[in-house]
Design a protein around this motif. Structure first.
Motif, mmCIF file in Angstrom:
data_model
loop_
_atom_site.group_PDB
_atom_site.id
_atom_site.type_symbol
_atom_site.label_atom_id
_atom_site.label_comp_id
_atom_site.label_asym_id
_atom_site.label_seq_id
_atom_site.Cartn_x
_atom_site.Cartn_y
_atom_site.Cartn_z
ATOM 1 N N GLU A 1 -25.729 46.892 17.444
ATOM 2 C CA GLU A 1 -25.185 48.263 17.486
ATOM 3 C C GLU A 1 -24.124 48.457 16.257
ATOM 4 O O GLU A 1 -23.600 49.651 16.038
ATOM 5 C CB GLU A 1 -24.603 48.919 18.884
ATOM 6 C CG GLU A 1 -23.237 48.037 19.219
ATOM 7 C CD GLU A 1 -23.302 46.506 19.594
ATOM 8 O OE1 GLU A 1 -22.496 45.973 19.473
ATOM 9 O OE2 GLU A 1 -24.676 46.129 19.878
ATOM 10 N N ARG A 2 -23.807 47.324 15.784
ATOM 11 C CA ARG A 2 -22.549 47.331 14.843
ATOM 12 C C ARG A 2 -22.950 47.117 13.135
ATOM 13 O O ARG A 2 -23.921 46.431 13.333
ATOM 14 C CB ARG A 2 -21.689 46.169 15.201
ATOM 15 C CG ARG A 2 -20.340 45.902 14.403
ATOM 16 C CD ARG A 2 -19.395 44.971 14.921
ATOM 17 N NE ARG A 2 -18.479 44.858 13.912
ATOM 18 C CZ ARG A 2 -18.228 43.493 13.288
ATOM 19 N NH1 ARG A 2 -18.623 42.467 13.990
ATOM 20 N NH2 ARG A 2 -17.509 43.600 12.389
ATOM 21 N N ALA A 3 -22.267 47.698 12.387
ATOM 22 C CA ALA A 3 -22.624 47.459 11.107
ATOM 23 C C ALA A 3 -21.546 46.371 10.458
ATOM 24 O O ALA A 3 -20.536 46.456 10.858
ATOM 25 C CB ALA A 3 -22.347 48.718 10.388
ATOM 26 N N ALA B 1 -27.581 36.065 8.062
ATOM 27 C CA ALA B 1 -27.039 37.387 8.023
ATOM 28 C C ALA B 1 -27.806 38.251 9.204
ATOM 29 O O ALA B 1 -27.093 38.681 9.969
ATOM 30 C CB ALA B 1 -27.264 38.302 6.691
ATOM 31 N N LEU B 2 -28.876 37.842 9.303
ATOM 32 C CA LEU B 2 -29.824 38.678 10.413
ATOM 33 C C LEU B 2 -29.354 37.974 11.689
ATOM 34 O O LEU B 2 -29.202 38.805 12.905
ATOM 35 C CB LEU B 2 -31.164 38.439 10.102
ATOM 36 C CG LEU B 2 -31.663 39.227 8.895
ATOM 37 C CD1 LEU B 2 -33.081 38.852 8.602
ATOM 38 C CD2 LEU B 2 -31.785 40.866 9.306
ATOM 39 N N MET B 3 -29.088 36.679 11.820
ATOM 40 C CA MET B 3 -28.635 36.089 13.033
ATOM 41 C C MET B 3 -27.339 36.600 13.580
ATOM 42 O O MET B 3 -27.090 36.829 14.865
ATOM 43 C CB MET B 3 -28.373 34.655 12.819
ATOM 44 C CG MET B 3 -29.666 33.961 12.631
ATOM 45 S SD MET B 3 -29.628 32.032 12.122
ATOM 46 C CE MET B 3 -28.726 31.522 13.364
ATOM 47 N N ARG B 4 -26.395 37.062 12.644
ATOM 48 C CA ARG B 4 -25.031 37.654 12.958
ATOM 49 C C ARG B 4 -25.184 38.920 13.349
ATOM 50 O O ARG B 4 -24.908 39.525 14.287
ATOM 51 C CB ARG B 4 -24.161 37.501 11.652
ATOM 52 C CG ARG B 4 -22.757 38.454 11.751
ATOM 53 C CD ARG B 4 -22.239 38.039 13.171
ATOM 54 N NE ARG B 4 -21.533 36.786 13.235
ATOM 55 C CZ ARG B 4 -21.718 36.024 14.452
ATOM 56 N NH1 ARG B 4 -22.247 36.535 15.603
ATOM 57 N NH2 ARG B 4 -21.374 34.709 14.255
ATOM 58 N N MET B 5 -26.235 39.847 12.652
ATOM 59 C CA MET B 5 -26.504 41.081 12.970
ATOM 60 C C MET B 5 -26.974 41.424 14.470
ATOM 61 O O MET B 5 -26.943 42.149 14.991
ATOM 62 C CB MET B 5 -27.370 42.003 12.000
ATOM 63 C CG MET B 5 -26.662 42.224 10.490
ATOM 64 S SD MET B 5 -28.025 42.781 9.518
ATOM 65 C CE MET B 5 -27.416 42.125 7.959
#
Length: 139
Positions: A22-24, A13-17
Motif C-alpha cells: 500500500e506504500r510508495a 525492489a519488487l521484494m521490498r514493494m
C-alpha cells in the motif's frame, strides 16, 4: 545461470514493494537500502512500470508501488521481462556467431536447462519472496 544486475535490482525492489504494497517507495530509498545505483534502479523501475508490474507517481508522497497484488506476479514472468535481450549464451542471440553451431550438442542442453530454470520460477510468485515489512521510521 547468472542473472544480470538489472534483474537483481528489479527483484530486490519488487521484494521490498511487496513487503508494504500500500506504500510508495522512492527509488532513492530502495537504492540506499540495498546499496545499489539509483540511476540503474530508475531504468529498472521504468521497465517494470511500462509492463504493468509497478505504478509510479511523482511529487510529494510519490514513488513506486506494486500495480497489482504480489500473488498475481509470477517470478518467471519477471525474470523473462528483466532478462529480455540477454541471451544465456552467444548462440541463443540473433547475432550469435559461434563457429561450432552446426555441430554443437551443448545448445540443446543449455536451452533445456534455461527452460527448467524458468519453469521452476513459474511455480512461485512475488508474494512468496516478499521481504519482511520495513521497520517504522524513528522520529
Amino acid at each position: 545461470m547468472r542473472l544480470t544486475s538489472f534483474t537483481d535490482y528489479g527483484l530486490r525492489a519488487l521484494m521490498r514493494m511487496a513487503s508494504a504494497p500500500e506504500r510508495a517507495f522512492s527509488t532513492a530509498e530502495i537504492a540506499d537500502e540495498f546499496g545499489i545505483s539509483r540511476n540503474h534502479l530508475n531504468k529498472v523501475i521504468q521497465r517494470l512500470a511500462r509492463h504493468g508490474f509497478v505504478a509510479t507517481r511523482r511529487g510529494a508522497g510519490g514513488g513506486a508501488m506494486l500495480a497489482r497484488p504480489a500473488d498475481e506476479i509470477g517470478l518467471g514472468n519477471l525474470v523473462r521481462l528483466l532478462e529480455k535481450d540477454q541471451a544465456l549464451v552467444e548462440c541463443f542471440s540473433s547475432q550469435g556467431a559461434c563457429c561450432v553451431t552446426p555441430v554443437c550438442l551443448l545448445k540443446g542442453k543449455l536451452h533445456a536447462a534455461e527452460t527448467a530454470f524458468l519453469a521452476e520460477l513459474d511455480r512461485s510468485t512475488l508474494a512468496d519472496i516478499a521481504l519482511p515489512a520495513p521497520a517504522p521510521a524513528v522520529a
